[in-house]
Design a protein around this motif. Structure first.
Motif, short mmCIF file in Angstrom:
data_model
loop_
_atom_site.label_atom_id
_atom_site.label_comp_id
_atom_site.label_asym_id
_atom_site.label_seq_id
_atom_site.Cartn_x
_atom_site.Cartn_y
_atom_site.Cartn_z
N SER A 29 0.85 -1.18 0.00
CA SER A 29 0.00 0.00 0.00
C SER A 29 0.89 1.24 0.00
N LYS A 30 0.62 2.17 -0.86
CA LYS A 30 1.42 3.39 -0.96
C LYS A 30 0.84 4.50 -0.08
N VAL A 31 0.58 4.18 1.18
CA VAL A 31 0.00 5.14 2.11
C VAL A 31 1.08 5.59 3.08
N PRO A 32 1.40 6.88 3.13
CA PRO A 32 2.42 7.35 4.07
C PRO A 32 2.02 7.09 5.51
N GLU A 49 -12.48 21.74 1.77
CA GLU A 49 -11.33 22.43 1.18
C GLU A 49 -10.08 22.03 1.94
N ILE A 50 -9.09 21.53 1.21
CA ILE A 50 -7.90 20.96 1.83
C ILE A 50 -6.67 21.69 1.29
N PRO A 51 -5.95 22.44 2.13
CA PRO A 51 -4.71 23.07 1.67
C PRO A 51 -3.64 22.02 1.43
N VAL A 52 -2.91 22.14 0.31
CA VAL A 52 -1.96 21.11 -0.11
C VAL A 52 -0.75 21.76 -0.76
N ARG A 53 0.17 20.90 -1.18
CA ARG A 53 1.26 21.34 -2.05
C ARG A 53 1.25 20.44 -3.29
N ALA A 54 1.94 20.87 -4.32
CA ALA A 54 1.98 20.09 -5.56
C ALA A 54 2.70 18.76 -5.33
N GLY A 55 2.23 17.74 -6.03
CA GLY A 55 2.85 16.43 -5.93
C GLY A 55 1.86 15.36 -5.50
N PRO A 56 2.35 14.17 -5.15
CA PRO A 56 1.46 13.09 -4.73
C PRO A 56 0.74 13.43 -3.42
N LEU A 57 -0.53 13.05 -3.33
CA LEU A 57 -1.33 13.29 -2.14
C LEU A 57 -2.19 12.06 -1.88
N THR A 58 -2.21 11.63 -0.64
CA THR A 58 -3.10 10.54 -0.22
C THR A 58 -4.06 11.08 0.82
N LEU A 59 -5.35 10.90 0.56
CA LEU A 59 -6.38 11.29 1.51
C LEU A 59 -7.01 10.03 2.09
N LEU A 60 -7.29 10.08 3.37
CA LEU A 60 -7.82 8.92 4.09
C LEU A 60 -9.23 9.20 4.59
N TYR A 61 -10.07 8.17 4.53
CA TYR A 61 -11.38 8.18 5.17
C TYR A 61 -11.24 7.38 6.45
N PRO A 62 -11.71 7.91 7.60
CA PRO A 62 -11.49 7.22 8.88
C PRO A 62 -12.00 5.78 8.87
N VAL A 70 -8.62 0.27 1.02
CA VAL A 70 -9.71 0.89 0.28
C VAL A 70 -10.20 2.17 0.93
N TYR A 71 -9.67 2.51 2.09
CA TYR A 71 -10.00 3.76 2.74
C TYR A 71 -9.05 4.89 2.31
N ALA A 72 -8.15 4.61 1.39
CA ALA A 72 -7.14 5.59 0.96
C ALA A 72 -7.37 5.96 -0.51
N PHE A 73 -7.25 7.26 -0.81
CA PHE A 73 -7.44 7.78 -2.16
C PHE A 73 -6.17 8.52 -2.58
N HIS A 74 -5.62 8.13 -3.73
CA HIS A 74 -4.39 8.74 -4.23
C HIS A 74 -4.72 9.72 -5.36
N LEU A 75 -4.08 10.91 -5.32
CA LEU A 75 -4.19 11.85 -6.43
C LEU A 75 -2.87 12.58 -6.62
N GLU A 76 -2.78 13.27 -7.73
CA GLU A 76 -1.60 14.07 -8.04
C GLU A 76 -2.03 15.52 -8.10
N VAL A 77 -1.43 16.35 -7.24
CA VAL A 77 -1.77 17.77 -7.19
C VAL A 77 -0.91 18.51 -8.21
N PRO A 78 -1.52 19.25 -9.15
CA PRO A 78 -0.74 19.95 -10.18
C PRO A 78 0.15 21.04 -9.59
N GLN A 79 1.18 21.38 -10.34
CA GLN A 79 2.07 22.46 -9.95
C GLN A 79 1.29 23.76 -9.80
N GLY A 80 1.63 24.54 -8.79
CA GLY A 80 1.01 25.83 -8.57
C GLY A 80 -0.28 25.78 -7.77
#
Length: 642
Positions: free
Chosen positions: A37-40, A71-84, A121-131
């Motif tokens: 699993s690629k979950v940090p 609304e979730i503040p982030v930085r560009a790059g890989p992001l994993t969001l979790l559902y409890p 299955v409680y983890a969602f992976h996305l890629e946050v664009p630059q900027g």
């Protein structure tokens, strides 16, 4: 980046390697990373990108749909969001992700693609664009619309909002380090109660709450309703305790003075027992409803509770289950402030360990019943009648102790997920609750014996839970901490005393004798048992024939392993059609048992109808406690108000 490895995936990889070798296709140096699993993993550092904002629209109570925007503040790059997933108080990975639909992620006007983690299955992976420094998540939480879908949490007149059901959070951080500001749009005419403090309220009934760490938000559920009333349970205190009630109808909110006095006494008696409090204010959240599902769930500064609609209006007759609020209140000390070390996890997706639930739930079960009696929520006689049922359960109805221990049942929330079982007495089922209650009753008696009746379990409670009054930071503990505190109260080999009862396969029922009472039997149920059987709509023959039956239709609900009914071939789901040649009724079966002669039954099992004879001659048996002459009455002393 630290990766959390999936145990299931690792087992799969090893299994494939073994299978390959068996077929002559040796796999050397298998690349296990493809099954990871690629979950940090969570790290104890502040979330560096800002405050999350969570908006929930609960106005669609007709279809029971909660609309979520986050609304979730982030930085560009890989992001994993979790559902409890692992929910405090549930003791199991049962976050209701199956009720989440319509997941969408955006960065401004740009739709972001997402992918669910195949091994979590409680983890969602996305890629946050630059900027991009902020993304928006939107989804619907489809709360149950029928009981078979789960507990009903929204009706036309009330709702229960649990934040874990409507929130995502970024992986890689302790949840106490993630700030969040939440707001809820409630139906017009609804009043809401929660441990959160509100900062504003709009004309459309949108309430904005203070910014808090995510763990505080998740621990602060909401009850809201059209028919709402609140009572101050500690008048004049600088640390308010309130009882907030929603009901199906306004007349159900009329609480008699006797009930209000008992609820206020509950707060007083809890403070005397524990010698502290661990909150800045406390909110009892209570529903009186046969439409919204009942509940009993602890939180640090509040609790979720449910009773029948006539709980107040039938105060004289509604005493069964009245220990609920006492139980959940005691959890503020036991389970929230002091918490088993393996239950104290950094986020809601790290597996919890349940090994100390016999303290967390077992001692709280104990205190719930004791505080209910001390406060007058129930009488001492009612408390003893309730205790007789528990004692008889462990004296007569738990053959499962031949192969399982109380400690092993702490895994049941994960193993069984609180679903019905075929043979509870043999399989056991979360016996750390009532079995744990019996263990702590034995502890109380032993402390009293060792100290010449000068001390009891109250002294342990004040030493263990009464520290740091006013603080509501979590204080984890281990088995050794429990033993050390007991030794500080009354020196003894407490480790062996506890291990024999928790890890062994002996029944914990002997604690009642040490408190000056013993189990006896009568041929009629007492008032408490009559009320309990009436509420459950059950004909109880557990201690005679070894089975319980649905009063109305003769369906067998439970069968005692190796009891008379079991040995006659009866099982759960079968239906009694006739008793001694007459159509089945509860009264006819009682008459037959009283006759102390073999009983002829006609039983339906699916499409098969057969004759069954139960050769039982012991008569009706219902449990009661009776005093042991010449012994200290430690039980009455325990239940007496302080």
């Amino acid at each position: 980046m630290i990766l959390r490895t999936s145990v299931t995936a690792l087992a799969l990889a090893v299994g494939m390697a073994v299978f390959g070798n068996a077929q002559g296709m040796a796999i050397k140096d298998a690349d296990l990373t493809q099954w990871q699993s690629k979950v940090p993993a969570p790290v104890n550092q502040p979330y560096p990108y800002g405050t999350m904002r969570l908006q929930v629209d609960t106005t669609d109570t007709t279809r029971r749909i909660f609309k979520v925007r986050q609304e979730i503040p982030v930085r560009a790059g890989p992001l994993t969001l979790l559902y409890p997933k692992w929910l405090p108080g549930n003791h199991a990975p049962n976050g209701p992700i199956n009720k989440v639909a319509g997941i969408r992620f955006r960065a401004g006007n740009q739709t972001l693609q997402w992918k669910r983690d195949p091994y979590d299955v409680y983890a969602f992976h996305l890629e946050v664009p630059q900027g991009v420094t902020n993304i928006t998540a939107e989804f619907e939480y489809l709360s149950p619309s029928a009981r078979e879908q789960g507990r009903i949490t929204a009706t036309q007149d009330m709702l229960n909002l649990q934040w874990n059901a409507v929130a995502l959070y970024p992986a890689g951080y302790y949840v106490r380090q993630i700030p969040v500001q939440a707001s809820v749009k409630y139906p017009q005419g609804f009043t809401a109660a929660t441990a959160l403090s509100s900062s504003s309220k709009d004309a459309d009934n949108t309430v904005r709450y203070e910014t808090v760490p995510l763990d505080t938000l998740i621990d602060s559920p909401v009850y809201a309703g059209r028919y709402f009333k609140s009572w101050d349970l500690d008048p004049g205190s600088k640390t308010p305790v309130r009882l907030n009630v929603v009901a199906d109808a306004p007349e159900q909110l009329e609480m008699p003075d006797e009930a209000l006095r008992a609820h206020r006494a509950l707060v007083t008696q809890a403070y005397k027992a524990f010698g502290s409090h661990h909150y800045d204010h406390y909110e009892f959240l209570l529903s009186l409803s046969d439409q919204m599902g009942g509940n009993g769930l602890e939180h640090h500064r509040s609790s979720e509770n449910g009773h029948d609609p006539d709980h107040f209006t039938n105060w004289k007759g509604s005493f069964v289950g009245r220990d609920l609020l006492a139980h959940e209140f005691a959890h503020s000390w036991d389970g929230k402030f002091r918490r088993g070390a393996d239950l104290t996890t950094p986020d809601y997706n790290t597996p919890m360990g349940n090994t100390l639930l016999w303290v967390y739930e077992g001692q709280t079960q104990f205190w719930g019943n004791v505080l209910a009696a001390r406060s007058g929520l129930v009488s001492q006689d009612q408390a003893k009648d309730a205790a007789a049922i528990v004692v008889s359960t462990y004296a007569d109805e738990r053959p499962g102790f031949g192969w399982r221990s109380i400690a092993d049942t702490t895994f049941d929330p994960i193993i069984n997920k609180r679903s019905p079982q075929a043979n509870t007495g043999y399989q056991l089922s979360e016996d750390y609750y009532r079995g744990g209650q019996m263990v702590w009753l034995a502890v109380h008696a032993k402390i009293a014996e060792l100290t010449g009746e000068r001390k009891g379990i109250d002294e342990f409670a004040r030493a263990f839970f009464g520290v740091d009054s006013g603080s509501w930071d979590v204080r984890p503990y281990t088995f050794e901490d429990v033993v050390a505190t007991l030794n500080s109260v009354a020196p003894f080999d407490w480790a062996t005393f506890l291990r024999e009862r928790i890890d062994g396969t002996r029944s914990p029922a002997d604690g009642i004798i040490a408190n000056g009472w013993r189990l006896a039997y009568r041929d009629k149920p007492n008032d408490y048992q009559k009320a309990a059987l009436g509420e459950s709509k059950t004909a109880n023959f557990a201690l005679s024939l070894g089975m319980n039956i649905a009063s109305a239709d003769g369906r067998i609900n439970s069968v005692l392993w190796d009891g008379p009914a079991f040995n006659a071939g009866l099982g759960i789901g079968q239906t009694l059609l006739a008793v001694n040649g007459m159509a089945y009724t509860k009264d006819r079966l009682e008459t037959a048992v009283r006759a102390k002669q073999p009983i002829r039954l006609v039983v339906r099992n699916g499409e098969v109808v057969r004759d069954v004879t139960i050769d039982y001659r012991g008569g009706l048996r219902y449990p009661v406690l009776e005093r042991i002459p010449g012994t200290p009455d430690r039980l009455s002393a325990l239940l007496a108000p302080r």
